[in-house]
Design a protein around this motif. Structure first.
Motif, PDB file in Angstrom:
ATOM      1  N   TRP A 511       0.781  -1.234  -0.068  1.00  0.00           N
ATOM      2  CA  TRP A 511      -0.075   0.066  -0.057  1.00  0.00           C
ATOM      3  C   TRP A 511       0.974   1.363  -0.015  1.00  0.00           C
ATOM      4  O   TRP A 511       0.428   2.399  -0.719  1.00  0.00           O
ATOM      5  N   SER A 512       1.991   1.298   0.667  1.00  0.00           N
ATOM      6  CA  SER A 512       3.061   2.290   0.612  1.00  0.00           C
ATOM      7  C   SER A 512       3.288   2.825  -0.766  1.00  0.00           C
ATOM      8  O   SER A 512       3.581   4.088  -0.948  1.00  0.00           O
ATOM      9  N   LEU A 513       3.477   1.749  -1.702  1.00  0.00           N
ATOM     10  CA  LEU A 513       3.909   2.339  -3.082  1.00  0.00           C
ATOM     11  C   LEU A 513       2.903   3.221  -3.778  1.00  0.00           C
ATOM     12  O   LEU A 513       3.255   3.835  -4.753  1.00  0.00           O
ATOM     13  N   ARG A 514       1.474   2.817  -3.343  1.00  0.00           N
ATOM     14  CA  ARG A 514       0.503   3.833  -4.021  1.00  0.00           C
ATOM     15  C   ARG A 514       0.542   5.306  -3.759  1.00  0.00           C
ATOM     16  O   ARG A 514      -0.117   6.209  -4.459  1.00  0.00           O
ATOM     17  N   ALA A 515       1.446   5.548  -2.761  1.00  0.00           N
ATOM     18  CA  ALA A 515       1.684   7.004  -2.566  1.00  0.00           C
ATOM     19  C   ALA A 515       2.636   7.657  -3.096  1.00  0.00           C
ATOM     20  O   ALA A 515       2.917   8.942  -2.922  1.00  0.00           O
ATOM     21  N   VAL A 516       3.591   7.006  -4.166  1.00  0.00           N
ATOM     22  CA  VAL A 516       4.767   7.649  -4.564  1.00  0.00           C
ATOM     23  C   VAL A 516       4.389   7.607  -6.344  1.00  0.00           C
ATOM     24  O   VAL A 516       3.757   6.756  -6.655  1.00  0.00           O
ATOM     25  N   SER A 517       5.312   8.268  -7.032  1.00  0.00           N
ATOM     26  CA  SER A 517       5.272   8.371  -8.640  1.00  0.00           C
ATOM     27  C   SER A 517       5.571   7.145  -9.118  1.00  0.00           C
ATOM     28  O   SER A 517       6.368   6.161  -8.676  1.00  0.00           O
ATOM     29  N   GLU A 518       5.197   6.973 -10.385  1.00  0.00           N
ATOM     30  CA  GLU A 518       5.854   5.720 -11.086  1.00  0.00           C
ATOM     31  C   GLU A 518       7.173   5.667 -11.129  1.00  0.00           C
ATOM     32  O   GLU A 518       7.925   4.411 -11.122  1.00  0.00           O
ATOM     33  N   GLN A 519       8.020   6.809 -11.272  1.00  0.00           N
ATOM     34  CA  GLN A 519       9.360   6.825 -11.370  1.00  0.00           C
ATOM     35  C   GLN A 519      10.094   6.186 -10.097  1.00  0.00           C
ATOM     36  O   GLN A 519      10.985   5.571 -10.054  1.00  0.00           O
ATOM     37  N   ALA A 520       9.487   6.756  -8.917  1.00  0.00           N
ATOM     38  CA  ALA A 520       9.783   6.350  -7.859  1.00  0.00           C
ATOM     39  C   ALA A 520       9.676   4.801  -7.343  1.00  0.00           C
ATOM     40  O   ALA A 520      10.454   3.978  -6.948  1.00  0.00           O
ATOM     41  N   VAL A 521       8.574   4.100  -7.835  1.00  0.00           N
ATOM     42  CA  VAL A 521       8.052   2.871  -7.773  1.00  0.00           C
ATOM     43  C   VAL A 521       9.121   1.991  -8.672  1.00  0.00           C
ATOM     44  O   VAL A 521       9.853   0.963  -8.123  1.00  0.00           O
ATOM     45  N   HIS A 522       9.396   2.484  -9.753  1.00  0.00           N
ATOM     46  CA  HIS A 522      10.376   1.916 -10.605  1.00  0.00           C
ATOM     47  C   HIS A 522      11.864   1.862  -9.932  1.00  0.00           C
ATOM     48  O   HIS A 522      12.589   0.733  -9.885  1.00  0.00           O
ATOM     49  N   LEU A 523      12.156   2.722  -9.596  1.00  0.00           N
ATOM     50  CA  LEU A 523      13.648   2.880  -8.730  1.00  0.00           C
ATOM     51  C   LEU A 523      13.340   1.922  -7.498  1.00  0.00           C
ATOM     52  O   LEU A 523      14.579   1.136  -7.116  1.00  0.00           O
ATOM     53  N   PHE A 524      12.136   1.804  -6.741  1.00  0.00           N
ATOM     54  CA  PHE A 524      12.231   0.853  -5.649  1.00  0.00           C
ATOM     55  C   PHE A 524      12.240  -0.563  -6.100  1.00  0.00           C
ATOM     56  O   PHE A 524      13.019  -1.424  -5.337  1.00  0.00           O
ATOM     57  N   ARG A 525      11.722  -0.946  -7.106  1.00  0.00           N
ATOM     58  CA  ARG A 525      11.877  -2.113  -7.808  1.00  0.00           C
ATOM     59  C   ARG A 525      13.473  -2.527  -8.305  1.00  0.00           C
ATOM     60  O   ARG A 525      13.856  -3.574  -7.651  1.00  0.00           O
ATOM     61  N   LEU A 526      14.027  -1.369  -8.656  1.00  0.00           N
ATOM     62  CA  LEU A 526      15.486  -1.861  -8.966  1.00  0.00           C
ATOM     63  C   LEU A 526      16.395  -2.022  -7.602  1.00  0.00           C
ATOM     64  O   LEU A 526      17.177  -2.844  -7.778  1.00  0.00           O
ATOM     65  N   LEU A 527      15.906  -1.221  -6.766  1.00  0.00           N
ATOM     66  CA  LEU A 527      16.743  -1.234  -5.462  1.00  0.00           C
ATOM     67  C   LEU A 527      16.619  -3.091  -4.708  1.00  0.00           C
ATOM     68  O   LEU A 527      17.377  -3.172  -4.196  1.00  0.00           O
ATOM     69  N   GLY A 528      15.863  -3.418  -5.330  1.00  0.00           N
ATOM     70  CA  GLY A 528      15.745  -4.978  -5.004  1.00  0.00           C
ATOM     71  C   GLY A 528      16.763  -5.797  -5.573  1.00  0.00           C
ATOM     72  O   GLY A 528      17.163  -7.118  -4.856  1.00  0.00           O
TER      73      GLY A 528
END
Length: 923
Positions: A511-528
């Protein structure tokens, strides 16, 4: 003004001045030079202390060797005096032989001590005549003549120590007289600052504190004057067990009698955070806290509810502390160390208690004393949350009964329990009934008892997990408890592990990812795809193929959504479970996207690590690196210290990257870059693991260079931390590959390892022969630093074989090469060897100097493993010089390091310490 004149006169002729206030120096024609060796300085100091009187040879022997004189002390004394005459140069005639000893006769303007004493006499004479203006000038001149402690670089001797003590007392007395004159004169804007400076440096000098109190009060700072008295009173009681003397008591009464005293406003702070909603259970722990006095420590694992218990009890106990409640999160166990400085906390606490921020003194000790003074006689609750260790907490503890400190920490803080008498309050997970009560308290009601029980059991009673699950239900009204229970049981992100109760929180992060932009979501994925516990912007930029400027706002966006934490500027981390969640969202392994991203990340780390490795050891031959991919950002490192810090921060990530499949060329290069760092810091397990993976990767990629280097470093790692048979096998691989490559530098390094193996077996002749072969290959390679290290090794082994002069010659030659090539490691090795040679030859002072220089150099380059050898030798030399306490202290430092690094010197150090103290030390 005599001192100034003496110095100026030197510019016009061969005028002599001997300085002993501070390091011992001889000044001629305006040029100062240090005095020889410590022993020569000691002889000069003893002669100076005789003030023109005779110092017999017997007296000099007693002063120089009070415990165990050498076999030929008179010869040594004559030699020291002869060398001292050479040091004196044109002033040598002032040192005369007069049976049965020697006399050093100086004019009164030729020694800074007599100049200083005359300045004090002149100032006192002016003061006695009532000329306070002239007296103040003369006292100031005297103080300017005092650059430091008398005979600062001279080994202790009874006569010299007695003179130094009397001079220090004269200086402090003159200092107080100067301040008294300035107090009498008035209108001195710098007086309070000067007094504060000296009172902090001499906190038990009651006269200075009394003068400071008077100056503070005259400046309208009565509260600070009273605080200074209280702090000094507590220090006198704790250090000496006495009350303030008459002078300090009189100053206290003077401040209390004068108008305006005691007008400091005491504020009643109320800093407690909101109590945790739905708090349940913990009745036993609450009862223990009710009975505690002075301080209590709430301890337990992460997420067990330490902070919740501390705040809940604090809220219940507010009425017991009418003078206020202070609170701070010390951040001792955040994902990356970013602990709060207790000095900063003291400043904030003092301000909260009504003390003006601009009047908070500098320095931890002064702030802590003032803080305890302000709390004295009051009832204040101090909550110190998330403490790192006892040292972080101690300055923040109230000093008198009435106030109470409540500390929470993952560390048991046994020191506080043992020394300060704090009450220990350990916490465990909640029992099932209490876990259900926590859910009910957060949700208001449990609509599905069976599902609630399933959830409570899957959460294993960990309060943090239960709270996060409850939050997920609260923010998603359409989600039933049964559905969530099934998710916890079936979804990989919600699967619970009985051995890791934190695992139950994974399913609530989406649910926390819904509060951020698509670019931030993409970066979060890459941080994995990043394997480390923390990351900097350069690595993140490489992951994303963006610039640092482009990823910075995205990182801060994720931090605002609590998906990342910026523990310190430019360093970001995530909770373990958030990192696992990001990994689940990252591009699947083996896909084109994952390979492109991992290639950029590995390029970043290989190129940055290669730069860092070069900074740690500039004499190491660089690797051939493949070009970087587009979009890679390299960390900017320019100093050895920065490289060491970077390696320390990135060690976990770099180690994990050697397990990545499909990038064999990167893997063995990462391991190569880490080897110097891991070796110097003694991280044996990481060294073995990374080099083992590196050799496998080099074989898969059929890289002869990679196999040679990886096999050699694996052999070295096994020699120090692993199995001898494995070391031998890896060494043979390295020799074969270096021979194939015609790499003389590499072959020389294999002979270095053979030296070490022979040395460990006690075969110094074989070690010497290998060192000579290594020198031959270094000469063929034209490697100056390597030639120096090989020569140094030859000198070391010759010393161990008793060939001291030959060993000294080789070490001297090695040192010249090491200095020419800037090889700090080689220099450290040489000084260690020269220390041993001097020790074995009976030149103990020279041995001490060499060992100290070796220790200094090893500390500079951060080589903890090799530091143990010169520390051991230094301790042996201290013992031979009769300095038993210094020997034991030095051995203890080496012993603790050896135990930590599993160093073979542990056994020998144990024997030394047992022999010195009669008890076996604990590692």
């Amino acid at each position: 003004m005599r001192y100034t004149k003496a110095v100026r006169n030197m510019e016009g002729g061969r005028v002599l001045l001997i300085r002993s206030l501070g390091p011992l120096e001889i000044v001629e024609c305006g040029r100062a030079r240090a005095v020889g060796t410590p022993r020569i300085r000691q002889v000069l100091a003893i002669l100076l202390a005789r003030r023109g009187g005779l110092a017999s040879v017997d007296q000099l022997i007693d002063e120089l060797w009070p415990d165990r004189p050498p076999s030929n002390p008179r010869t040594l004394v004559h030699g020291c005096v002869s060398r001292l005459r050479r040091e004196l140069g044109d002033a040598a005639p002032r040192l005369t032989t007069r049976k049965p000893g020697y006399v050093l006769q100086l004019d009164k303007d030729e020694w800074d001590v007599t100049l200083f004493e005359q300045s004090v006499r002149d100032a006192r004479a002016a003061r006695a005549q009532g000329d306070m203006h002239e007296a103040t000038k003369l006292y100031a001149e005297a103080q300017r003549q005092w650059p430091g402690e008398p005979f600062a670089d001279v080994p202790p001797a009874p006569t010299v120590s007695a003179l130094a003590t009397s001079l220090i007392e004269l200086r402090l007395a003159a200092l107080e007289e100067w301040f008294e004159a300035r107090l009498s004169a008035g209108s001195d804007p710098e007086l309070t600052a000067d007094l504060s400076h000296h009172a902090i440096r001499h906190p038990l000098r009651e006269g200075l504190v009394a003068q400071l109190m008077r100056a503070l009060h005259r400046a309208g700072r009565q509260a600070e004057a009273l605080s200074a008295f209280q702090a000094t009173r507590e220090l006198l009681l704790s250090e000496l067990g006495v009350d303030p003397g008459e002078r300090l008591q009189a100053a206290h009464q003077e401040v209390l009698r004068l108008p305006g005293a005691q007008k400091a406003v005491f504020r009643v702070p109320a800093q407690l955070p909101m109590t945790v909603p739905g708090f349940v259970g913990r009745q036993r722990e609450l009862a223990v806290l009710d009975q505690a006095a002075g301080a209590a420590v709430v301890t337990g694992t992460a997420g067990v509810g330490k902070s919740a218990l501390a705040i809940h009890w604090a809220r219940l106990a507010v009425d017991q502390f009418p003078d206020g409640q202070l609170f701070v999160n010390l951040r001792g166990f955040d994902p990356h160390p970013s602990t709060v400085d207790p000095g900063d906390v003291l400043s904030a606490f003092l301000e909260a208690l009504g003390h003006p921020l601009d009047r908070v003194p500098p320095g931890m000790q002064a702030r802590a004393a003032l803080y305890r003074s302000v709390l004295a006689g009051r009832k204040v609750l101090v909550v110190l949350d998330n403490a790192r260790d006892a040292e972080q907490v101690r300055p923040l503890l109230p000093g008198t009964p009435g106030s109470f400190a409540l500390i929470s920490s993952r560390d048991p803080l046994a020191g506080l329990v043992a020394v300060e008498g704090a009450t220990a309050v350990p916490l465990d997970v909640l029992a099932e009934p209490e876990a259900l009560d926590l859910l009910a308290g957060r949700l208001g009601t449990l609509t599905d008892a069976e599902a609630a029980t399933r959830i409570a059991r899957r959460c294993a009673g960990l309060p943090l997990a239960l709270a996060v699950v409850a939050a997920r239900l609260a923010i998603a009204p359409g989600l039933t408890m049964a559905a969530l229970a099934s998710t916890l049981e079936d979804d990989v992100l919600g699967t619970l592990n009985a051995h890791d109760p934190k695992a139950d929180v994974r399913s609530v992060f989406s649910w926390s990812l819904r509060a951020v932009s698509e670019q931030a979501v993409h970066l979060f994925r890459l941080l994995g795809l990043h394997p480390g516990p923390e990351v900097g912007p350069a690595a993140v930029a490489s992951l994303a193929g963006l610039s640092e400027a482009e990823v910075q706002p995205l990182l801060h966006e994720l931090a605002r959504a609590q998906l990342l934490t910026e523990q310190e500027p430019r360093r970001f981390s995530t909770h373990d479970l958030l990192r696992a969640y990001a990994k689940e969202l990252s591009p699947p392994a083996g896909t084109a996207e994952a390979r492109v991203v991992l290639r950029r990340l590995l390029d970043h780390y290989v190129h940055t690590a290669h730069t860092a490795a070069g900074l740690l050891d500039p004499n190491r031959d660089p690797l051939h690196l493949v070009p970087m991919s587009p979009g890679v950002t390299v960390e900017r490192l320019t100093t050895r210290d920065a490289a060491m810090v970077w390696f320390e921060r990135e060690r976990a990530a770099l180690t994990a990257l050697t397990e990545v499949s499909g990038f064999d060329g990167h893997v063995w290069r990462v391991a190569w870059c880490m080897s110097t760092f891991l070796r110097r810091r003694g991280y044996g397990c990481d060294w073995l693991a990374t080099q083992s993976r590196a050799l496998q990767a080099a074989r898969r990629s059929a890289s002869a260079d990679g196999q040679a280097n990886s096999a050699f470093h694996l052999a070295m790692a096994h020699f120090r931390h692993g199995e001898p048979a494995e070391a031998a096998a890896a060494l043979e691989v390295a020799v074969a590959q270096f021979t194939l490559l015609d790499d003389h530098n590499g072959l020389a390094s294999t002979y270095h390892l053979r030296c070490l193996r022979s040395e460990s077996a006690g075969d110094f002749e074989a070690a010497l022969a290998y060192a000579q072969k290594g020198l031959h290959h270094y000469e063929l390679a034209g490697h100056l630093a390597g030639q120096g290290r090989a020569l140094g090794a030859m000198g070391w082994y010759e010393a161990r074989l008793g060939r001291l002069e030959s060993g000294r010659e080789h070490c001297a030659a090695a040192l010249r090469l090491a200095e020419t090539s800037g090889d700090l490691m080689g220099q450290a090795n040489c000084h260690d060897s020269l220390g041993l040679i001097s020790y074995l030859g009976g030149a103990l002072v020279s041995a001490t100097e060499s060992y100290l220089r070796s220790v200094e150099l090893y500390r500079t380059i951060g080589d903890r493993y090799n530091l143990i050898e010169p520390l051991t030798g230094l301790g042996d030399t201290w013992r031979a010089l009769g300095r038993a306490d210094d020997a034991v202290r030095t051995w203890h430092e080496a012993f603790e390091m050896a135990c930590e690094l599993d160093h073979p010197a542990t056994a020998g150090l144990t024997e030394r310490l047992v022999g010195a103290g009669g008890a076996r030390p604990s590692p």
